[in-house]
Design a protein around this motif. Sequence first.
Motif, PDB file in Angstrom:
ATOM      1  N   UNK A  27      37.856  66.896 -30.167  1.00  0.00           N
ATOM      2  CA  UNK A  27      37.585  68.258 -29.700  1.00  0.00           C
ATOM      3  C   UNK A  27      36.200  68.349 -29.085  1.00  0.00           C
ATOM      4  N   UNK A  28      36.006  69.395 -28.319  1.00  0.00           N
ATOM      5  CA  UNK A  28      34.707  69.622 -27.692  1.00  0.00           C
ATOM      6  C   UNK A  28      33.649  69.780 -28.781  1.00  0.00           C
ATOM      7  N   UNK A 158      30.796  65.035 -19.966  1.00  0.00           N
ATOM      8  CA  UNK A 158      31.381  65.948 -20.953  1.00  0.00           C
ATOM      9  C   UNK A 158      31.488  65.270 -22.301  1.00  0.00           C
ATOM     10  N   UNK A 159      31.553  63.925 -22.273  1.00  0.00           N
ATOM     11  CA  UNK A 159      31.684  63.182 -23.520  1.00  0.00           C
ATOM     12  C   UNK A 159      30.888  61.879 -23.377  1.00  0.00           C
ATOM     13  N   UNK A 160      30.323  61.426 -24.485  1.00  0.00           N
ATOM     14  CA  UNK A 160      29.607  60.153 -24.469  1.00  0.00           C
ATOM     15  C   UNK A 160      30.384  59.137 -25.317  1.00  0.00           C
ATOM     16  N   UNK A 181      20.837  59.345 -30.657  1.00  0.00           N
ATOM     17  CA  UNK A 181      22.249  59.733 -30.737  1.00  0.00           C
ATOM     18  C   UNK A 181      22.420  60.956 -31.647  1.00  0.00           C
ATOM     19  N   UNK A 182      21.651  60.955 -32.715  1.00  0.00           N
ATOM     20  CA  UNK A 182      21.730  62.080 -33.640  1.00  0.00           C
ATOM     21  C   UNK A 182      21.297  63.382 -32.957  1.00  0.00           C
ATOM     22  N   UNK A 188      25.270  69.341 -29.651  1.00  0.00           N
ATOM     23  CA  UNK A 188      26.645  69.713 -29.355  1.00  0.00           C
ATOM     24  C   UNK A 188      27.376  68.798 -28.392  1.00  0.00           C
ATOM     25  N   UNK A 189      26.800  67.629 -28.099  1.00  0.00           N
ATOM     26  CA  UNK A 189      27.486  66.686 -27.230  1.00  0.00           C
ATOM     27  C   UNK A 189      28.740  66.158 -27.938  1.00  0.00           C
ATOM     28  N   UNK A 190      29.816  66.011 -27.184  1.00  0.00           N
ATOM     29  CA  UNK A 190      31.029  65.392 -27.709  1.00  0.00           C
ATOM     30  C   UNK A 190      30.825  63.881 -27.698  1.00  0.00           C
ATOM     31  N   UNK A 191      31.106  63.238 -28.826  1.00  0.00           N
ATOM     32  CA  UNK A 191      30.777  61.818 -28.923  1.00  0.00           C
ATOM     33  C   UNK A 191      31.930  61.009 -29.524  1.00  0.00           C
TER      34      UNK A 191
END
Lengths: 242, 244
Positions: A27-28, A158-160, A181-182, A188-191
């Motif tokens: 999910x986002x 949009x995602x990493x 990364x944290x 709020x990045x999608x990972x």
Amino acid sequence: MKMIEIRNLCKEYGKLQVLKGVNLSINKGEVVSIIGPSGSGKSTTLRCMNLIEEPTSGEIIFNGASITERGTNKEQVRQKMGMVFQQFNLFPHLSIIDNITLAQRIVKKVNKDQANEKAMFLLDRVHLVDKANVYPGNLSGGQQQRIAIARALAMDPDIMLFDEPTSALDPEMVGEVLEVIKDLAKEGMTIALVSHEMGFVREISDRVLFMDEGIIMEENTPKEIFNCPQNPRTKDFLSKVL
Amino acid sequence: MTIQLTGYCTILSYAAVGERTLKLWNYFWKYLPTLFTAAIRYTIPLALLSFALGLLIGFIVALMRLSQIPILVKIAELYSWIIRGTPLIVQLFIIFYGLPSFGILLDGFTSGVIGLSIAQGAYNSETIRGAILSIPKGQWEAAKALGMSKMQMYLYIIIPQAATVAVPSLSNSFIGLTKDTSICGILTIKEIFHRGQQIVATIYEPMLIYLMCALVYLIINTFLTFLQKGIEKRFSKHIVVSNK
Ligand SMILES: Nc1ncnc2c1ncn2[C@@H]1O[C@H](COP(=O)(O)OP(=O)(O)OP(=O)(O)O)[C@@H](O)[C@H]1O
Ligand SMILES: [Mg+2]
């Protein structure tokens, strides 16, 4: 809202079946980690997501549209998914700032000033502003990986996708990369993360997937999966790595 | 009396030696410009044109071999096999003296450029292919993951790095090519060596004239070697010299 959904993804290299029907969705704003033994297909799953590898069959839906359909503009899809590799893969012939601005300029056609401005902003985020004009060969592994993250972020993904981002690093440099990364996760990045750093996976993930022999064997919150794994294979794997 | 005669002869022969030296000295200055003109008008243009075309052919053939399209790979391999397996002089004769029987008449210079470029292309394609293959897979992947097209990957990521690898070998082949132009005299091109032979035929001083030819080639290639060093430096400015 679903950012990415994978349905029954299969991948074969010749006779070797690497992915045998992977199903997952992210999910986002969610952080999802994939753990599992070596050769289980974790990297292949990530690499199919951004179409660096062509899936043999199955469907991937990204931002509501299928990207496995014929005629998909793969370059456009990849721009929207930032990828960070185990071996950093910075471009050694380009200075740090050019590493970060190149794709913005030639792929997204952003003008030079804007691209530079963005690069400096990202360099600040990974605490490497002073390295803008040096070449990758002059940086430590940890610094190179932070630049690689900045390079991916420059495309406004949009995602990493992180594929074992700290596995090639000396132990004393792991922390600085995980920190970056944290921060991303907090913002709020999608990972999607593949990692052997179990402590970090547990801390950062909203959900953890355990993968073995080309399928997702178990899926749960980090607390559940690390404290009381259901699948015997998960138990076995965790008992070896923890 | 005898002593006097001997002394007289010695003086005479010194005079003769002096006269000959003077003559050679005059020839040297008379014909040096001729040879340099030959270099500037024929040898250098021939070498530069053939090198540029040879580079282009080499690059195209290297891409054909890397394309994984069976028919293209086969054509490229056939080309490489034939050109590398036959002597340059024979290839030049086929182009200049052989093609007219198919109604294709080319002048000496054109034949030379075609022959040399085709030969260069075959050798360069190996160098270029090797250089491209030496770039780690991760570089392609990183470029791909950023959304670059195949063309952009080659242009911005692969070629600049492959060039660094290929420059020493390509410049060696350029120096070899410059020397190979000396064969092109047989195509009636008035390049350095051909002019040299003509001069020898009129003044009968082979040692002097051929040494002068050697000198002119040496000057050109020394200059090229300096250029090569400069280019190598430019291309490898990002390479970190570790002081371990
Ligand atoms: N390009 C390829 N050609 C052939 N086989 C491949 C290729 N890439 C991966 N494989 C095989 O696919 C299997 C899964 O590889 P993958 O890299 O996805 O595993 P992984 O879970 O990421 O393992 P690791 O933890 O070691 O990175 C392995 O057996 C590997 O040898
Ligand atoms: Mg892997």
